[in-house]
Every structure is written in C-alpha cells, then in structure tokens.
Design a protein around this motif. Structure first.
Motif, PDB file in Angstrom:
ATOM      1  N   MET A 180       0.892  -1.166   0.205  1.00  0.00           N
ATOM      2  CA  MET A 180      -0.096  -0.113  -0.108  1.00  0.00           C
ATOM      3  C   MET A 180       0.814   1.326   0.086  1.00  0.00           C
ATOM      4  N   ALA A 181       0.617   2.050  -0.822  1.00  0.00           N
ATOM      5  CA  ALA A 181       1.197   3.355  -0.877  1.00  0.00           C
ATOM      6  C   ALA A 181       0.864   4.280   0.010  1.00  0.00           C
ATOM      7  N   ASP A 182       1.835   5.062   0.770  1.00  0.00           N
ATOM      8  CA  ASP A 182       1.316   6.169   1.765  1.00  0.00           C
ATOM      9  C   ASP A 182       1.846   7.210   1.215  1.00  0.00           C
ATOM     10  N   PRO A 183       1.087   7.997   0.162  1.00  0.00           N
ATOM     11  CA  PRO A 183       1.535   9.480  -0.527  1.00  0.00           C
ATOM     12  C   PRO A 183       1.291  10.440   0.523  1.00  0.00           C
ATOM     13  N   GLY A 184       2.414  11.343   0.652  1.00  0.00           N
ATOM     14  CA  GLY A 184       2.662  12.691   1.358  1.00  0.00           C
ATOM     15  C   GLY A 184       3.076  11.898   2.858  1.00  0.00           C
ATOM     16  N   SER A 185       3.923  10.935   2.480  1.00  0.00           N
ATOM     17  CA  SER A 185       4.073  10.343   3.721  1.00  0.00           C
ATOM     18  C   SER A 185       4.891  11.178   4.934  1.00  0.00           C
ATOM     19  N   GLY A 186       5.567  12.117   4.662  1.00  0.00           N
ATOM     20  CA  GLY A 186       6.277  12.956   5.645  1.00  0.00           C
ATOM     21  C   GLY A 186       7.325  12.190   6.308  1.00  0.00           C
ATOM     22  N   PRO A 187       7.435  12.384   7.674  1.00  0.00           N
ATOM     23  CA  PRO A 187       8.482  11.483   8.269  1.00  0.00           C
ATOM     24  C   PRO A 187       8.257  10.231   8.595  1.00  0.00           C
ATOM     25  N   GLY A 188       7.216   9.501   8.094  1.00  0.00           N
ATOM     26  CA  GLY A 188       6.832   8.284   7.967  1.00  0.00           C
ATOM     27  C   GLY A 188       6.153   7.672   9.191  1.00  0.00           C
ATOM     28  N   GLY A 189       5.386   8.503  10.034  1.00  0.00           N
ATOM     29  CA  GLY A 189       4.222   7.900  11.117  1.00  0.00           C
ATOM     30  C   GLY A 189       3.468   7.200  10.838  1.00  0.00           C
ATOM     31  N   VAL A 190       2.651   7.566   9.711  1.00  0.00           N
ATOM     32  CA  VAL A 190       1.428   6.745   9.289  1.00  0.00           C
ATOM     33  C   VAL A 190       2.017   5.299   8.680  1.00  0.00           C
ATOM     34  N   THR A 191       2.910   5.563   7.884  1.00  0.00           N
ATOM     35  CA  THR A 191       3.662   4.341   7.211  1.00  0.00           C
ATOM     36  C   THR A 191       4.083   3.434   8.094  1.00  0.00           C
ATOM     37  N   ALA A 192       4.861   3.824   9.043  1.00  0.00           N
ATOM     38  CA  ALA A 192       5.299   2.724  10.213  1.00  0.00           C
ATOM     39  C   ALA A 192       3.933   2.107  11.065  1.00  0.00           C
ATOM     40  N   LEU A 193       3.024   2.934  11.279  1.00  0.00           N
ATOM     41  CA  LEU A 193       1.755   2.449  11.913  1.00  0.00           C
ATOM     42  C   LEU A 193       1.003   1.352  11.081  1.00  0.00           C
ATOM     43  N   LEU A 194       1.047   1.766   9.965  1.00  0.00           N
ATOM     44  CA  LEU A 194       0.471   0.624   8.834  1.00  0.00           C
ATOM     45  C   LEU A 194       1.196  -0.504   8.967  1.00  0.00           C
ATOM     46  N   HIS A 195       2.679  -0.357   8.911  1.00  0.00           N
ATOM     47  CA  HIS A 195       3.253  -1.655   8.927  1.00  0.00           C
ATOM     48  C   HIS A 195       3.216  -2.277  10.342  1.00  0.00           C
ATOM     49  N   GLU A 196       3.156  -1.690  11.377  1.00  0.00           N
ATOM     50  CA  GLU A 196       2.879  -2.281  12.719  1.00  0.00           C
ATOM     51  C   GLU A 196       1.116  -3.059  12.532  1.00  0.00           C
ATOM     52  N   LEU A 197       0.526  -2.706  11.768  1.00  0.00           N
ATOM     53  CA  LEU A 197      -0.733  -3.304  11.952  1.00  0.00           C
ATOM     54  C   LEU A 197      -0.625  -4.581  10.727  1.00  0.00           C
ATOM     55  N   GLY A 198       0.229  -4.758  10.281  1.00  0.00           N
ATOM     56  CA  GLY A 198       0.384  -5.659   9.391  1.00  0.00           C
ATOM     57  C   GLY A 198      -0.050  -5.465   7.965  1.00  0.00           C
ATOM     58  N   VAL A 199       0.136  -4.224   7.524  1.00  0.00           N
ATOM     59  CA  VAL A 199      -0.108  -3.674   6.071  1.00  0.00           C
ATOM     60  C   VAL A 199       1.089  -3.403   5.604  1.00  0.00           C
ATOM     61  N   PRO A 200       1.203  -4.207   4.497  1.00  0.00           N
ATOM     62  CA  PRO A 200       2.547  -3.922   3.731  1.00  0.00           C
ATOM     63  C   PRO A 200       2.658  -2.534   3.100  1.00  0.00           C
ATOM     64  N   ALA A 201       3.129  -1.630   3.522  1.00  0.00           N
ATOM     65  CA  ALA A 201       3.219  -0.002   3.004  1.00  0.00           C
ATOM     66  C   ALA A 201       4.497   0.586   2.845  1.00  0.00           C
ATOM     67  N   PHE A 202       4.748   1.499   2.070  1.00  0.00           N
ATOM     68  CA  PHE A 202       5.690   2.254   1.560  1.00  0.00           C
ATOM     69  C   PHE A 202       5.355   3.778   1.569  1.00  0.00           C
ATOM     70  N   GLY A 203       6.225   4.554   1.718  1.00  0.00           N
ATOM     71  CA  GLY A 203       6.092   5.908   1.718  1.00  0.00           C
ATOM     72  C   GLY A 203       6.352   6.596   0.485  1.00  0.00           C
ATOM     73  N   ILE A 204       5.889   7.690   0.215  1.00  0.00           N
ATOM     74  CA  ILE A 204       6.116   8.662  -0.934  1.00  0.00           C
ATOM     75  C   ILE A 204       5.866  10.015  -0.462  1.00  0.00           C
ATOM     76  N   ASP A 205       6.873  10.935  -0.479  1.00  0.00           N
ATOM     77  CA  ASP A 205       6.777  12.248  -0.121  1.00  0.00           C
ATOM     78  C   ASP A 205       7.518  13.086  -1.178  1.00  0.00           C
ATOM     79  N   LEU A 206       7.164  14.337  -1.566  1.00  0.00           N
ATOM     80  CA  LEU A 206       7.481  15.278  -2.555  1.00  0.00           C
ATOM     81  C   LEU A 206       8.917  15.832  -2.184  1.00  0.00           C
ATOM     82  N   SER A 207       9.019  15.767  -0.640  1.00  0.00           N
ATOM     83  CA  SER A 207      10.258  16.656  -0.145  1.00  0.00           C
ATOM     84  C   SER A 207      11.386  15.664   0.185  1.00  0.00           C
ATOM     85  N   PRO A 208      12.501  15.734  -0.324  1.00  0.00           N
ATOM     86  CA  PRO A 208      13.736  14.994   0.125  1.00  0.00           C
ATOM     87  C   PRO A 208      14.064  15.046   1.537  1.00  0.00           C
ATOM     88  N   GLU A 209      13.563  16.281   1.974  1.00  0.00           N
ATOM     89  CA  GLU A 209      14.060  16.685   3.341  1.00  0.00           C
ATOM     90  C   GLU A 209      13.089  15.844   4.479  1.00  0.00           C
TER      91      GLU A 209
END
Length: 124
Positions: free
Chosen positions: A1-30
């Motif tokens: 599952m894509a997490d678009p606009g993932s920022g620092p990754g908090g929601v992506t990590a939560l999805l992962h902890e819940l057993g959802v295979p997720a990856f993050g995408i963000d516009l900002s390399p920072e």
C-alpha cells in the motif's frame, strides 16, 4: 500500500505495525531522509502523490490506482500549506470520482501546531 505524502513516516510505520505492507512517498527529500532514518525497515521514495508510479496528475490519480471498492485513507494537518481545509480535500476526492465514507477531525498531538483530519473514501 502506498502512503502518498508520507512526511516523516509515522503513518507508514503505523500501517506496517498493523500488518499492512506499506511504503512511503513524499515530494520533499527533506522529509524522506528522516523517514528512512527513523524507520530503516520500511521503503520511502521521493515522488509526487499527483503522479503515482504504481501498477496517469490530480487526485484522480488515487481513483486510477485503486481497485473498485478499495479504500483510500488520507491523514493530514488542517490548513496545511497545500490542502488547506478538510472541505477542500473532500471536494477534490468527490470530483475525482471517489465516494466519501467517513471524516474525523482531531486536535494537535505530539507537538503539532495544527489540528488534523482523517478522511476515508472508497473507489465505487
């Protein structure tokens, strides 16, 4: 599952902890750099949610990448630099052909200065 606009990754990590295979995408390399540092077991990419490189540029991209009946969960800070308000995001989702399922507002948390919103929509 894509997490678009993932920022620092908090929601992506939560999805992962819940057993959802997720990856993050963000516009900002920072934002991608600290996400990778904080969550080295997860994948984070620099890219735009308006042009998802997953199996055409607007919120219609969510519609294109979702299977019929599939949900899309958006989590963001209200009045953020781009989205501004929950009402505007809902209007864009509906315009893109998604059906609104639920909206939940929340107060700032964890040192945030702005309230947040969660919107659940579904591809009909």
């Amino acid at each position: 599952m894509a997490d678009p606009g993932s920022g620092p990754g908090g929601v992506t990590a939560l999805l992962h902890e819940l057993g959802v295979p997720a990856f993050g995408i963000d516009l900002s390399p920072e934002m991608v750099a600290p996400a990778r540092e904080a969550h080295p077991q997860l994948r984070f990419h620099t890219g735009s949610m308006m042009s998802l490189n997953v199996p055409s540029a607007s919120l219609a991209e969510f519609h294109r990448t979702l299977r019929p009946g599939a949900p899309a969960l958006l989590a963001f800070q209200t009045r953020h630099y781009y989205w501004r308000t929950a009402g505007r995001v809902i209007a864009l989702l509906v315009e893109a052909g998604l059906a609104l399922t639920a909206t939940v507002g929340r107060e700032p948390m964890g040192g945030e200065s702005r309230a947040g919103t969660f919107i659940l929509a579904r591809r009909p």
